[in-house]
Each structure stands twice: as structure tokens, then as C-alpha cells.
Design a protein around this motif. Structure first.
Motif, PDB file in Angstrom:
ATOM      1  N   ARG A   1      55.147  42.447  34.666  1.00 49.58           N
ATOM      2  CA  ARG A   1      53.732  42.565  34.326  1.00 49.58           C
ATOM      3  C   ARG A   1      53.028  41.209  34.225  1.00 49.58           C
ATOM      4  NH1 ARG A   1      52.896  46.722  29.588  1.00 49.58           N
ATOM      5  NH2 ARG A   1      50.731  46.383  30.178  1.00 49.58           N
ATOM      6  N   LEU A   2      53.754  40.144  34.470  1.00 49.59           N
ATOM      7  CA  LEU A   2      53.093  38.842  34.597  1.00 49.59           C
ATOM      8  C   LEU A   2      52.074  38.840  35.732  1.00 49.59           C
ATOM      9  CD1 LEU A   2      56.064  36.362  34.076  1.00 49.59           C
ATOM     10  CD2 LEU A   2      53.946  36.380  32.747  1.00 49.59           C
ATOM     11  N   VAL A   3      52.212  39.764  36.688  1.00 49.89           N
ATOM     12  CA  VAL A   3      51.268  39.788  37.813  1.00 49.89           C
ATOM     13  C   VAL A   3      49.863  40.186  37.376  1.00 49.89           C
ATOM     14  CG1 VAL A   3      52.960  40.156  39.645  1.00 49.89           C
ATOM     15  CG2 VAL A   3      52.006  42.126  38.437  1.00 49.89           C
ATOM     16  N   HIS A   4      49.697  40.621  36.131  1.00 50.55           N
ATOM     17  CA  HIS A   4      48.344  40.863  35.632  1.00 50.55           C
ATOM     18  C   HIS A   4      47.591  39.538  35.428  1.00 50.55           C
ATOM     19  CE1 HIS A   4      48.647  45.141  35.151  1.00 50.55           C
ATOM     20  NE2 HIS A   4      49.612  45.083  34.256  1.00 50.55           N
ATOM     21  N   PHE A   5      48.333  38.445  35.218  1.00 50.19           N
ATOM     22  CA  PHE A   5      47.721  37.158  34.894  1.00 50.19           C
ATOM     23  C   PHE A   5      47.373  36.362  36.155  1.00 50.19           C
ATOM     24  CE2 PHE A   5      50.193  38.226  31.134  1.00 50.19           C
ATOM     25  CZ  PHE A   5      49.335  37.898  30.103  1.00 50.19           C
ATOM     26  N   ARG A   6      46.546  35.338  35.947  1.00 47.94           N
ATOM     27  CA  ARG A   6      46.210  34.424  37.035  1.00 47.94           C
ATOM     28  C   ARG A   6      47.468  33.685  37.494  1.00 47.94           C
ATOM     29  NH1 ARG A   6      43.303  30.159  36.289  1.00 47.94           N
ATOM     30  NH2 ARG A   6      43.992  29.874  34.139  1.00 47.94           N
ATOM     31  N   LEU A   7      47.444  33.228  38.733  1.00 44.02           N
ATOM     32  CA  LEU A   7      48.610  32.551  39.295  1.00 44.02           C
ATOM     33  C   LEU A   7      49.014  31.306  38.495  1.00 44.02           C
ATOM     34  CD1 LEU A   7      50.689  32.713  41.541  1.00 44.02           C
ATOM     35  CD2 LEU A   7      49.168  31.322  42.964  1.00 44.02           C
ATOM     36  N   PRO A   8      48.076  30.484  37.984  1.00 47.39           N
ATOM     37  CA  PRO A   8      48.508  29.329  37.187  1.00 47.39           C
ATOM     38  C   PRO A   8      49.329  29.718  35.958  1.00 47.39           C
ATOM     39  CG  PRO A   8      46.233  29.036  37.870  1.00 47.39           C
ATOM     40  CD  PRO A   8      46.613  30.438  38.243  1.00 47.39           C
ATOM     41  N   VAL A   9      49.016  30.855  35.338  1.00 41.08           N
ATOM     42  CA  VAL A   9      49.795  31.309  34.184  1.00 41.08           C
ATOM     43  C   VAL A   9      51.196  31.715  34.633  1.00 41.08           C
ATOM     44  CG1 VAL A   9      49.942  33.016  32.329  1.00 41.08           C
ATOM     45  CG2 VAL A   9      47.723  32.038  32.948  1.00 41.08           C
TER      46      VAL A   9
ATOM     47  N   PHE B   1      44.950  42.240  38.563  1.00 42.90           N
ATOM     48  CA  PHE B   1      46.049  41.779  39.410  1.00 42.90           C
ATOM     49  C   PHE B   1      45.760  40.326  39.751  1.00 42.90           C
ATOM     50  CE2 PHE B   1      47.589  41.197  43.879  1.00 42.90           C
ATOM     51  CZ  PHE B   1      48.933  41.086  43.563  1.00 42.90           C
ATOM     52  N   LEU B   2      46.655  39.432  39.332  1.00 40.54           N
ATOM     53  CA  LEU B   2      46.452  37.986  39.480  1.00 40.54           C
ATOM     54  C   LEU B   2      45.120  37.557  38.857  1.00 40.54           C
ATOM     55  CD1 LEU B   2      47.831  37.331  43.081  1.00 40.54           C
ATOM     56  CD2 LEU B   2      49.018  37.143  40.880  1.00 40.54           C
ATOM     57  N   GLY B   3      44.781  38.196  37.739  1.00 37.72           N
ATOM     58  CA  GLY B   3      43.593  37.810  36.987  1.00 37.72           C
ATOM     59  C   GLY B   3      42.293  38.400  37.477  1.00 37.72           C
ATOM     60  N   GLU B   4      42.326  39.173  38.556  1.00 35.19           N
ATOM     61  CA  GLU B   4      41.116  39.771  39.108  1.00 35.19           C
ATOM     62  C   GLU B   4      41.229  41.293  39.077  1.00 35.19           C
ATOM     63  OE1 GLU B   4      38.470  38.142  39.924  1.00 35.19           O
ATOM     64  OE2 GLU B   4      39.330  36.140  39.696  1.00 35.19           O
TER      65      GLU B   4
ATOM     66  N   ALA C   1      51.214  53.017  41.137  1.00 40.95           N
ATOM     67  CA  ALA C   1      50.642  51.685  40.920  1.00 40.95           C
ATOM     68  C   ALA C   1      51.709  50.711  40.428  1.00 40.95           C
ATOM     69  CB  ALA C   1      49.495  51.766  39.915  1.00 40.95           C
ATOM     70  N   GLN C   2      52.581  51.182  39.544  1.00 42.52           N
ATOM     71  CA  GLN C   2      53.642  50.312  39.038  1.00 42.52           C
ATOM     72  C   GLN C   2      54.602  49.910  40.149  1.00 42.52           C
ATOM     73  OE1 GLN C   2      55.646  51.609  35.461  1.00 42.52           O
ATOM     74  NE2 GLN C   2      57.506  50.471  35.961  1.00 42.52           N
ATOM     75  N   ALA C   3      54.948  50.846  41.016  1.00 43.66           N
ATOM     76  CA  ALA C   3      55.848  50.524  42.125  1.00 43.66           C
ATOM     77  C   ALA C   3      55.237  49.441  43.006  1.00 43.66           C
ATOM     78  CB  ALA C   3      56.148  51.781  42.938  1.00 43.66           C
ATOM     79  N   TRP C   4      53.936  49.562  43.276  1.00 45.22           N
ATOM     80  CA  TRP C   4      53.262  48.545  44.094  1.00 45.22           C
ATOM     81  C   TRP C   4      53.242  47.198  43.375  1.00 45.22           C
ATOM     82  CZ3 TRP C   4      48.859  45.547  43.419  1.00 45.22           C
ATOM     83  CH2 TRP C   4      48.424  44.850  44.556  1.00 45.22           C
ATOM     84  N   LEU C   5      52.908  47.209  42.080  1.00 46.96           N
ATOM     85  CA  LEU C   5      52.860  45.963  41.316  1.00 46.96           C
ATOM     86  C   LEU C   5      54.226  45.285  41.257  1.00 46.96           C
ATOM     87  CD1 LEU C   5      50.519  46.924  38.337  1.00 46.96           C
ATOM     88  CD2 LEU C   5      50.109  45.111  40.002  1.00 46.96           C
ATOM     89  N   MET C   6      55.273  46.061  41.120  1.00 44.76           N
ATOM     90  CA  MET C   6      56.606  45.472  41.043  1.00 44.76           C
ATOM     91  C   MET C   6      57.009  44.848  42.376  1.00 44.76           C
ATOM     92  SD  MET C   6      58.647  48.139  38.534  1.00 44.76           S
ATOM     93  CE  MET C   6      60.060  47.057  38.293  1.00 44.76           C
ATOM     94  N   ARG C   7      56.594  45.460  43.478  1.00 46.42           N
ATOM     95  CA  ARG C   7      56.865  44.840  44.785  1.00 46.42           C
ATOM     96  C   ARG C   7      56.124  43.513  44.908  1.00 46.42           C
ATOM     97  NH1 ARG C   7      56.304  50.229  46.578  1.00 46.42           N
ATOM     98  NH2 ARG C   7      54.175  49.852  47.302  1.00 46.42           N
TER      99      ARG C   7
ATOM    100  N   GLN D   1      33.526  40.840  46.124  1.00 51.13           N
ATOM    101  CA  GLN D   1      33.703  42.289  46.030  1.00 51.13           C
ATOM    102  C   GLN D   1      35.041  42.628  45.382  1.00 51.13           C
ATOM    103  OE1 GLN D   1      33.634  44.188  49.826  1.00 51.13           O
ATOM    104  NE2 GLN D   1      33.820  46.263  49.019  1.00 51.13           N
ATOM    105  N   THR D   2      35.030  43.603  44.469  1.00 49.64           N
ATOM    106  CA  THR D   2      36.260  44.033  43.816  1.00 49.64           C
ATOM    107  C   THR D   2      37.200  44.655  44.839  1.00 49.64           C
ATOM    108  OG1 THR D   2      35.083  44.455  41.742  1.00 49.64           O
ATOM    109  CG2 THR D   2      37.229  45.506  42.010  1.00 49.64           C
ATOM    110  N   ARG D   3      38.453  44.268  44.786  1.00 50.31           N
ATOM    111  CA  ARG D   3      39.425  44.776  45.745  1.00 50.31           C
ATOM    112  C   ARG D   3      39.867  46.181  45.353  1.00 50.31           C
ATOM    113  NH1 ARG D   3      43.774  40.100  46.788  1.00 50.31           N
ATOM    114  NH2 ARG D   3      44.001  41.202  48.760  1.00 50.31           N
ATOM    115  N   THR D   4      40.306  46.934  46.348  1.00 54.55           N
ATOM    116  CA  THR D   4      40.689  48.328  46.139  1.00 54.55           C
ATOM    117  C   THR D   4      42.156  48.523  46.491  1.00 54.55           C
ATOM    118  OG1 THR D   4      38.451  49.095  46.656  1.00 54.55           O
ATOM    119  CG2 THR D   4      40.226  50.720  46.795  1.00 54.55           C
ATOM    120  N   LEU D   5      42.883  49.157  45.580  1.00 56.55           N
ATOM    121  CA  LEU D   5      44.271  49.530  45.836  1.00 56.55           C
ATOM    122  C   LEU D   5      44.284  51.004  46.209  1.00 56.55           C
ATOM    123  CD1 LEU D   5      47.320  48.923  45.810  1.00 56.55           C
ATOM    124  CD2 LEU D   5      47.326  49.612  43.396  1.00 56.55           C
TER     125      LEU D   5
END
Length: 292
Positions: free
Chosen positions: A237-245, A134-137, A184-190, A163-167
Motif C-alpha cells: 500500500r506504499l503505492v498510495h504515496f508519492r514516488l519520493p516517499v 495512486f502515487l499521490g494522485e 483494484a487490490q490485485a492491480w495495485l499489487m502488480r 485530468q484525473t486518471r481512470t482505472l
């Protein structure tokens, strides 16, 4: 390598006694790699293959079709090589054309195979403890049936330092993979809608344009699109990438509200707000997106 070299020298020199067996190691030795396995030819088999050739040291079975066209065409895709030819071209000429292009074909087939392997390695196994970017992390999913998280069904822990973040998903411990994936998809889309809106509002005034509608896309071939009326579509699904991307894609689509093509003027417009757009564009192409 030493054993192979010794064997080669033995062809020309007098036989030498075999070396003394090595002392037993505390742990088992790694399995041997046999020469036949190391030199076995590569195979690229299209699932709808109708013809087959040997190109270099590789077996290539390709899909062959005929149609209304003037030249022989080659397409290397996820399934393999497809060759399309005019109806009047003889099969021997088709094979000759494939062999003539063998260098390009083998390179593209190998690149496609490597991309597929990378993509498969990113496949998400939806269960408690799985992680995805999520945002590259990396973010780790944890099922937490005791909380509703204010009606939204999920909450991302802030995390401390590296520390790795937890969803945390408000799901039962025996939730099915489909339920975990959907939550997880619903959260990512929000998050996608929130982040994309912020970045659109950030870049639009800098480019001197206005946008009026954001639609989250799930297209198979495009990360985004823009219409002259100011409507923007961005793949969630762009939210998988880092913010600069993400910023590059957002700026790219907003720039189309000024220049509706990919001319030099368009790229100059993108560069005014994202100077390193070329590097970010390459990252978008090369970095595999997790396979759902």
C-alpha cells in the motif's frame, strides 16, 4: 459574537430596546450554534474502561490494569487511554498520577482522535466511480465489463494533462463491493511489485548493496523490513504515496543492508541517496492511508 457581547454589556448598563428584526433573506439562515453545544466538554471513552476522571474540561474513561511492573505507565492508542500500574499502588495514587500527566494525556487523546477522523474520511466505498490515490494522485475506478484488458483484468488510462486518471476494471456493472475491492487490490499489487523492483534496482548500486528477493507485505505496523541475506519486504500500500516517499522507504530498507540499526551512521547512509529523507519520513507519518 455580537449577541453575546451585547448580553455581557447589558449586565452592567441600562436595558436597551431590542434591535429591529433584519430584513428577510433570500435563503434560509444557517442553523444557530447554541452556547451549551459550543462549550460542551470533550469525552474520551475507552471501550474497556474501568475508571473515569475529569481532566480539565474533558471526561476521560480509561482502561486500568495491574501487573508486574515498577512504575505507572500510560498508553494512548486508537481506543483511548490505558493505564498500567504495579499491584501495590493504591487507586488514589493512580488517579493522582493520571491528573499529573493530564496535559500530555489530553493532547495525545486529541491528536489520536483527529488522526482517526482523518482516517475515517479516507475510507474507500468500493463502487463504480470511487477514487483512491495512486502515487499521490487520484485515480477513479470505472467498471468496464466489455474488456478483459489482455487477461490482467484492469487498465489505467494514460490521462491528459491535469485530468484525473481512470482505472478500468473488467467487471460487470452489478459487481459487489468486495469484487471491486479485490480487483483494484490485485492491480495495485502488480503496480507495487513493478515500481518497488525499479526503485530497488535504482538505489541498490548507489548504496553499494545487493538485494535478492522482494516480498509484498500487508503488515499492520511496518512499511518495510530488510534481512542481512538481502531479502526485502515492502508494504504494497506504499503505492498510495508519492514516488519520493516510496523512494525514502526503499532507500531506508536498502541502507539496512549496510547498517542494521538506526544509529547516526545509518541515517547518514540514507541521506547520501535521499537528502530530504526527514521531510519524507514525516509525510509518511502524517499522511493518512486510505482505509479499505
Amino acid at each position: 459574537m455580537r449577541g453575546l457581547l451585547q448580553f455581557t454589556l447589558d449586565l452592567f448598563d441600562a436595558p436597551v430596546p431590542p434591535p429591529a428584526p433584519p430584513a428577510p433573506a433570500e435563503s434560509a439562515a444557517p442553523p444557530a450554534i447554541f452556547l451549551a453545544d459550543a462549550t460542551s466538554p470533550a469525552s474520551f471513552i475507552h471501550p474497556r474502561a474501568t475508571r473515569e476522571l475529569t481532566l480539565g474540561n474533558a471526561r476521560v474513561a480509561y482502561e486500568f490494569t495491574r501487573g508486574k511492573r515498577r512504575t505507572i505507565g500510560f498508553i494512548v492508542g486508537a481506543e483511548g487511554l490505558t493505564v498500567r500500574a504495579p499491584r501495590w499502588v493504591a487507586l488514589r495514587d493512580v488517579d493522582a498520577a493520571v491528573k499529573e500527566k493530564s496535559g500530555w494525556i489530553l493532547r495525545k487523546l486529541a491528536e489520536t482522535q483527529q488522526r482517526h477522523a482523518k482516517l475515517e474520511a479516507t475510507r474507500i466505498d468500493w463502487r463504480d466511480g470511487v477514487s483512491f490515490p495512486f502515487l499521490g494522485e487520484p485515480v477513479v475506478v470505472r467498471l468496464d465489463p466489455h474488456h478483459g484488458f489482455e487477461g490482467v483484468g484492469a487498465m489505467l488510462d494514460p490521462g491528459v494533462g491535469a485530468q484525473t486518471r481512470t482505472l478500468r476494471l473488467a467487471l460487470a456493472n452489478n459487481a459487489s463491493p468486495a469484487q471491486i475491492r479485490d480487483a483494484a487490490q490485485a492491480w495495485l499489487m502488480r503496480q507495487a511489485r513493478r515500481i518497488f523492483t525499479e526503485r530497488l534496482d535504482h538505489f541498490a548500486p548507489r548504496l553499494g548493496v545487493s538485494w535478492n528477493k522482494l516480498t509484498l507485505s500487508n503488515a499492520s505496523t511496518r512499511w518495510g523490513s530488510a534481512r542481512v541475506d538481502g531479502a526485502i519486504r515492502l508494504h504494497w500500500r506504499l503505492v498510495h504515496f508519492r514516488l519520493p516517499v516510496i523512494d525514502y522507504v526503499v532507500a531506508h530498507e536498502l541502507a539496512h543492508l549496510r547498517v542494521m540499526d538506526h544509529s547516526a551512521r545509518f541515517w547518514e547512509t540514507v541521506e547520501t541517496v535521499v537528502p530530504d529523507y526527514d521531510d519524507l519520513r514525516q509525510q509518511l507519518k502524517e499522511q493518512p492511508v486510505p482505509k479499505w
